[in-house]
Design a protein around this motif. Structure first.
Motif: not given
Length: 202
Positions: A162-172
């Motif tokens: 989970m990211t809370m800094d607004g960074s774009p989604a990534t996929l492993e």
């Protein structure tokens, strides 16, 4: 050539990335992928409706359902779609179509199996033919490519912190490869199933 509809909701963008990777797999197998992203704008007074979506789903040879796992189940927006699609259930419009499912959450478990169970039960209610995943987890084969790293067979699962800094989604990377292979599997299954139905009808 088969058409695989991929209907999904994505809140943070991770499930969207899985859907795109699945579409890549469908294309690699030589078939057509139709990406249908559910949005909040399709829901009015709590009811989902999009006649264009429904027409494209009915025309597809297979339907893949995708939702992030929120609080052990599908997202509310996806549930609204399922309820809105009951019009197809009343006339068994999706009967005998190939079906499959995928989900994503921020924790390794996240109770994602609950989401896949919900998706498969809904497909069964529509009289669809559910196809699960078939790739053995890479760690059991001495590989490091991350294929089916979460060990899911009812459908496929993805996981990203989970990211809370607004960074774009990534996929492993392993989840991306798993998604691509799943897209290929469903496309091949749909082609085989459709050709068998045509042969029986003849």
């Amino acid at each position: 050539m088969s058409t695989i509809a991929i209907v999904y909701f994505s809140g943070g963008g991770h499930t969207h990335l899985m859907a795109e990777a699945i579409a890549t797999g469908v294309h690699t197998a030589g078939h057509t992928a139709d990406l249908l992203r559910i949005t909040g704008e399709q829901i009015t007074a709590g009811r989902w409706q999009d006649d264009g979506f429904m027409a494209r789903l009915s025309a597809a040879d297979a339907i893949m359902f995708g939702s992030p796992t929120y609080m052990s189940g599908v997202a509310a927006q996806f549930k609204a779609f399922i309820d809105g699609a009951s019009s197809a259930w009343f006339v068994q419009q999706w009967k005998d179509k190939i079906a499959a499912g995928f989900t994503h959450s921020s924790s390794p478990s996240g109770d994602k199996q609950g989401t896949l169970l919900y998706l498969s039960i809904n497909a069964a209610q529509h009289g669809m033919v559910w196809v699960g995943a078939a790739d053995m987890p890479s760690q059991y084969q001495g590989k490091t490519d991350g294929i089916n790293r979460l060990g899911s067979f009812l459908g496929i699962m993805g996981q990203s912190p989970m990211t809370m800094d607004g960074s774009p989604a990534t996929l492993e990377s392993g989840d991306r490869l798993t998604s691509e292979l799943f897209g290929q599997r469903i496309a091949v299954a749909a082609e085989r199933w459709t050709s068998q139905k045509v042969a029986v009808a003849a």
